[in-house]
Design an enzyme around this catalytic site. Structure first.
Site, PDB file in Angstrom:
ATOM      1  N   CYS A 134       0.837  -1.204   0.000  1.00 25.51           N
ATOM      2  CA  CYS A 134       0.000   0.000   0.000  1.00 25.51           C
ATOM      3  C   CYS A 134       0.874   1.258   0.000  1.00 25.51           C
ATOM      4  O   CYS A 134       1.401   1.664   1.036  1.00 25.51           O
ATOM      5  CB  CYS A 134      -0.925  -0.003   1.222  1.00 25.51           C
ATOM      6  SG  CYS A 134      -1.926   1.484   1.342  1.00 25.51           S
ATOM      7  N   CYS A 137      -0.349   4.129   2.169  1.00 23.38           N
ATOM      8  CA  CYS A 137      -0.107   3.947   3.608  1.00 23.38           C
ATOM      9  C   CYS A 137       1.359   4.203   3.962  1.00 23.38           C
ATOM     10  O   CYS A 137       1.654   4.828   4.976  1.00 23.38           O
ATOM     11  CB  CYS A 137      -0.418   2.516   4.049  1.00 23.38           C
ATOM     12  SG  CYS A 137      -1.924   1.819   3.396  1.00 23.38           S
ATOM     13  N   ASP A 138       2.268   3.687   3.153  1.00 27.77           N
ATOM     14  CA  ASP A 138       3.670   3.603   3.583  1.00 27.77           C
ATOM     15  C   ASP A 138       4.657   4.458   2.790  1.00 27.77           C
ATOM     16  O   ASP A 138       5.818   4.574   3.183  1.00 27.77           O
ATOM     17  CB  ASP A 138       4.137   2.135   3.516  1.00 27.77           C
ATOM     18  CG  ASP A 138       3.298   1.239   4.415  1.00 27.77           C
ATOM     19  OD1 ASP A 138       2.875   1.720   5.488  1.00 27.77           O
ATOM     20  OD2 ASP A 138       3.054   0.076   4.065  1.00 27.77           O
TER      21      ASP A 138
END
Ligand code: NDP
Length: 310
Positions: A134, A137-138
């Protein structure tokens, strides 16, 4: 068999939010949590884009808070997995892996989707230490770093493009010599100086030390040559599998297996069955959009029960 007004299957942001709304509407919902209580967010660490948390929040903590909030209003949770459903008539019936049986006036399916992984040794243990599925997200944690993205579809193009906001260089490892992605997405990636494609390559091994991922060993499928490449991050963008197998084709799904819903509404083709979160969303796949759709599913469920009493 115990009958419930609302049964929610799945306990990610969509399921918990549906539970908060349904329990506040006095529907005493039951949540059947599934194999991975809390869903995909429990596999990430810092969640920095969920509104309301100035300094971010840990994924598992966010899920636990949502659960407690739903319990405060009377939601019942059981740690079990739905193995079979019969949606041919209302009330719908369900059985679980541990052998429990329930019926429900309405059903909210919030079983999510699981990112596909390559199946390499140590891959899962390195999630959060250089392996991610993701970018949203990261990606933030890879400022000025080198990243390799695996995949050749729209997700890979989108994630690679997004990651160039942070990374110094993004290499895209494509297993064939063509991309599956749409022309517009390919054009955007091609125009980005930081993105470079490496064709006909498959990841053979993830290299790592105590600090996390350090490189990848890749094989050229045409020449069979194997080489090592340094990388700080390995982002997998090889698709997601919606968790719908227990439905046994009783609900309309699209070509990729995601449940089809009615425009912006969470209604499926079966009246009284609603779907929310990633199981019906191959596009946004965010905790906040999943939570929003969970709210909608609970509100539709409440209205449906009111208009279609049993
Ligand atoms: P796709 O299934 O479209 O693509 C998966 C990609 O990963 C393919 O290139 C595939 O290669 C590759 N792949 C699969 N398994 C492996 C493996 N084991 N090793 C290496 N490579 C592998 O998935 P996406 O997530 O990209 O897209 C899903 C759907 O969501 C699509 O309909 C897409 O259009 C849509 N989408 C739309 C977006 C947008 O419009 N903004 C953004 C993101 C997704 P191969 O081609 O060889 O099979």
């Amino acid at each position: 068999m115990e009958n419930k007004k609302v049964i929610i299957i799945g306990s990610g942001p969509a399921g918990h939010t549906a539970a908060i709304y349904a329990s506040r509407a006095n529907l005493s919902p039951l949540v059947i949590e599934g194999h991975e209580p809390g869903g995909q967010l429990t596999t990430t660490t810092d969640v920095e884009n969920f509104p309301g948390f100035i300094d971010g929040i840990q994924g598992p903590e966010l899920m636990e808070s949502m659960k407690k909030q739903a319990q405060r209003f009377g939601t019942e949770y059981i740690n079990d997995f739905v193995s079979k459903v019969d949606l041919s008539s209302r009330p719908f019936s369900l059985s679980t892996q541990s052998g429990q049986e329930f019926s429900a006036d309405t059903l909210i399916i919030a079983t999510g989707a699981s990112a596909k992984y390559l199946g390499l040794p140590n891959e899962k243990e390195l999630i959060g230490k250089g392996v991610s599925a993701c970018a949203t997200c990261d990606g933030f944690f890879y400022r000025d770093k080198i990243i390799h993205v695996v995949g050749g579809g729209d997700t890979a193009m989108e994630e690679a493009t997004f990651l160039t906001k942070f990374a110094s260089k993004v290499f895209v490892l494509v297993r064939r010599n063509v991309l599956r992605a749409s022309k517009a997405m390919i054009d955007r990636a091609n125009a980005n100086q930081k993105i470079e494609f490496i064709w006909n390559s498959t990841v053979e091994e993830i290299l790592f030390d105590d600090s996390g991922v350090t490189g990848v060993k890749i094989k050229n499928s045409e020449t069979a040559v194997i080489c090592e490449r340094k990388t700080d991050g390995l982002f997998l963008a090889i698709g997601h599998t919606p968790n719908t197998s227990f439905l046994e084709n009783q609900i309309n799904c699209d070509d990729h297996g995601f449940i089809e819903t009615l425009g912006i509404h969470p209604d499926t083709d079966i009246p009284g069955v609603f779907a929310c979160g990633d199981v019906q969303d191959s596009y946004y796949r965010q905790a906040i959009s999943a939570a929003g759709s969970g709210c909608m599913a609970a509100m539709r469920s409440e209205k449906f029960i009111e208009e279609n009493p049993l």
